[in-house]
Design a protein around this motif. Structure first.
Motif, PDB file in Angstrom:
ATOM      1  N   ASP A  24     130.466  21.943  24.213  1.00  0.00           N
ATOM      2  CA  ASP A  24     129.300  21.825  24.754  1.00  0.00           C
ATOM      3  C   ASP A  24     129.266  20.884  26.002  1.00  0.00           C
ATOM      4  OD1 ASP A  24     128.421  23.707  22.947  1.00  0.00           O
ATOM      5  OD2 ASP A  24     127.537  22.305  21.629  1.00  0.00           O
ATOM      6  N   GLU A  84     122.822  34.367  24.004  1.00  0.00           N
ATOM      7  CA  GLU A  84     122.402  33.256  23.396  1.00  0.00           C
ATOM      8  C   GLU A  84     123.070  31.714  23.976  1.00  0.00           C
ATOM      9  OE1 GLU A  84     123.223  29.772  21.125  1.00  0.00           O
ATOM     10  OE2 GLU A  84     124.627  31.379  21.099  1.00  0.00           O
ATOM     11  N   MET A  88     121.728  28.701  25.761  1.00  0.00           N
ATOM     12  CA  MET A  88     121.947  27.370  25.255  1.00  0.00           C
ATOM     13  C   MET A  88     122.607  26.335  26.423  1.00  0.00           C
ATOM     14  SD  MET A  88     121.195  25.871  22.841  1.00  0.00           S
ATOM     15  CE  MET A  88     121.596  24.262  22.059  1.00  0.00           C
ATOM     16  N   SER A 100     118.553  19.434  23.357  1.00  0.00           N
ATOM     17  CA  SER A 100     118.875  20.991  22.896  1.00  0.00           C
ATOM     18  C   SER A 100     119.297  20.994  21.454  1.00  0.00           C
ATOM     19  CB  SER A 100     119.915  21.290  23.986  1.00  0.00           C
ATOM     20  OG  SER A 100     119.472  21.363  25.317  1.00  0.00           O
ATOM     21  N   HIS A 101     120.222  20.112  21.155  1.00  0.00           N
ATOM     22  CA  HIS A 101     120.757  20.345  19.755  1.00  0.00           C
ATOM     23  C   HIS A 101     119.792  19.941  18.927  1.00  0.00           C
ATOM     24  CE1 HIS A 101     125.066  21.717  19.968  1.00  0.00           C
ATOM     25  NE2 HIS A 101     124.863  21.052  21.212  1.00  0.00           N
ATOM     26  N   PHE A 104     117.996  23.211  18.478  1.00  0.00           N
ATOM     27  CA  PHE A 104     118.657  24.095  17.962  1.00  0.00           C
ATOM     28  C   PHE A 104     118.989  24.215  16.523  1.00  0.00           C
ATOM     29  CE2 PHE A 104     122.822  26.475  17.463  1.00  0.00           C
ATOM     30  CZ  PHE A 104     122.500  27.869  18.169  1.00  0.00           C
ATOM     31  N   TYR A 107     117.818  26.546  13.470  1.00  0.00           N
ATOM     32  CA  TYR A 107     118.330  27.997  13.473  1.00  0.00           C
ATOM     33  C   TYR A 107     118.671  28.434  11.982  1.00  0.00           C
ATOM     34  CZ  TYR A 107     123.264  27.534  12.720  1.00  0.00           C
ATOM     35  OH  TYR A 107     124.612  27.062  11.922  1.00  0.00           O
ATOM     36  N   PRO A 156     115.990  25.903  24.402  1.00  0.00           N
ATOM     37  CA  PRO A 156     116.810  25.912  23.068  1.00  0.00           C
ATOM     38  C   PRO A 156     116.279  26.725  21.769  1.00  0.00           C
ATOM     39  CG  PRO A 156     115.928  23.733  23.438  1.00  0.00           C
ATOM     40  CD  PRO A 156     115.477  24.644  24.904  1.00  0.00           C
ATOM     41  N   ALA A 159     117.267  30.048  22.118  1.00  0.00           N
ATOM     42  CA  ALA A 159     118.483  30.225  21.764  1.00  0.00           C
ATOM     43  C   ALA A 159     118.641  30.198  20.250  1.00  0.00           C
ATOM     44  CB  ALA A 159     119.466  29.168  22.409  1.00  0.00           C
ATOM     45  N   ALA A 160     118.182  29.476  19.554  1.00  0.00           N
ATOM     46  CA  ALA A 160     118.107  29.045  18.263  1.00  0.00           C
ATOM     47  C   ALA A 160     117.623  30.668  17.352  1.00  0.00           C
ATOM     48  CB  ALA A 160     117.057  28.107  17.430  1.00  0.00           C
TER      49      ALA A 160
END
Length: 290
Positions: A24, A84, A88, A100-101, A104, A107, A156, A159-160
């Protein structure tokens, strides 16, 4: 499954999350210098070569790997994962690795919430309560005052949602297809879609950045290999909770290398999300045992 194998599986999953966190960071660096879709395209070329090589060496070869009870769903899965990943990586550029994480990480809660309408699974009140707690954590992270609340915060989260759908479709095709078949379609179908998107955004890269790109491709293949080995030697329920360590590793990388900041609301919100996610995984394991 023996205790020794479970311990090995946990170690492999921890190593997987570390490698993916480094990946990442590499993705964020390259995506700030070059078009994101081109970076993902080159990464997928290497990934496709990796999965084809794995399939060719397996019993039955490529013919067996391509045999699927749901080929169109498999192709859609591969395409969805490409989109995705692009989304992300854009989140890394606009929000950074930490925020972001943190977002995320919800999810698994989305997987639990959507498992009913998508797979027809029963979700009890305890897991619904955990899902609610997790989304309180998301709202704490995205608080309008002083948080990361902005149009970029939807990146994000989107993305999740896509990754949750990808995970549910993976469980759906697993009813008829082997893991090797799903892995093959993820790489090959994904590579085709990544090329169709990324070829319009080609940019010349400097030799040092080609070296970083090579490291990105190698880390992606190595991370997937470690993940496959983790699930081979231990039960998924034993190793899956340790996947949350990617949040820790990626956030540390964001703080140390990219000079990001760690806000109090992000810490509290991420803590709620991870706790709720771990509870849903535990309840899923308990229901499977029952």
């Amino acid at each position: 499954m023996t205790e020794q194998n479970t311990r090995l599986g946990i170690m492999l999953m921890v190593a997987t999350t570390f490698v993916f966190a480094m990946q990442d960071g590499l993705s964020r660096h390259l995506a700030t210098e070059y078009n994101t879709m081109m970076v993902i395209m080159v990464r997928y070329w290497f990934f496709a070569a990796f999965v084809i090589a794995i399939a060719a060496r397996a019993p039955g070869g490529l013919k067996r790997a391509t045999r699927s009870g749901h080929p169109f769903v498999q192709i859609f899965r591969g395409a969805l994962l490409v989109v995705e990943i692009n989304v992300m990586v854009l989140a890394f550029v606009y929000l950074g690795l930490v925020e972001s994480h943190a977002v995320f990480a919800c999810y698994p809660l989305l997987v639990a919430a959507l498992s009913g309408p998508v797979l027809g699974e029963q979700v009890g009140w305890r897991r619904w309560a955990a899902i609610g707690v997790g989304f309180v954590g998301v709202m704490i992270i995205l608080q309008p005052s002083g948080g990361v609340f902005s149009p970029y915060a939807a990146i994000p989260l989107g993305a999740a949602l896509m990754f949750a759908l990808y995970a549910l479709l993976t469980r759906f095709v697993a009813r008829t297809d082997t893991a090797a078949t799903s892995f093959f379609y993820t790489g090959t179908a994904g590579s085709v879609v990544a090329t169709l998107i990324g070829m319009w955004f080609w940019e010349s890269m400097t030799p040092p950045d080609w070296a970083w790109m090579g490291l990105l491709c190698l880390s992606g293949a190595f991370g997937h290999y470690l993940m496959i080995r983790a699930y081979e030697v231990a039960e998924a329920s034993a190793v899956q909770p340790f996947a949350y360590l990617q949040l820790v590793f990626a956030s540390t990388l964001g703080l140390v290398v990219f000079d990001e900041t760690l806000r109090t609301n992000v810490i509290i919100g991420a803590g709620l999300i991870v706790t709720a996610g771990l509870f849903t995984l535990w309840r899923q394991h308990q229901n499977a045992k029952a």
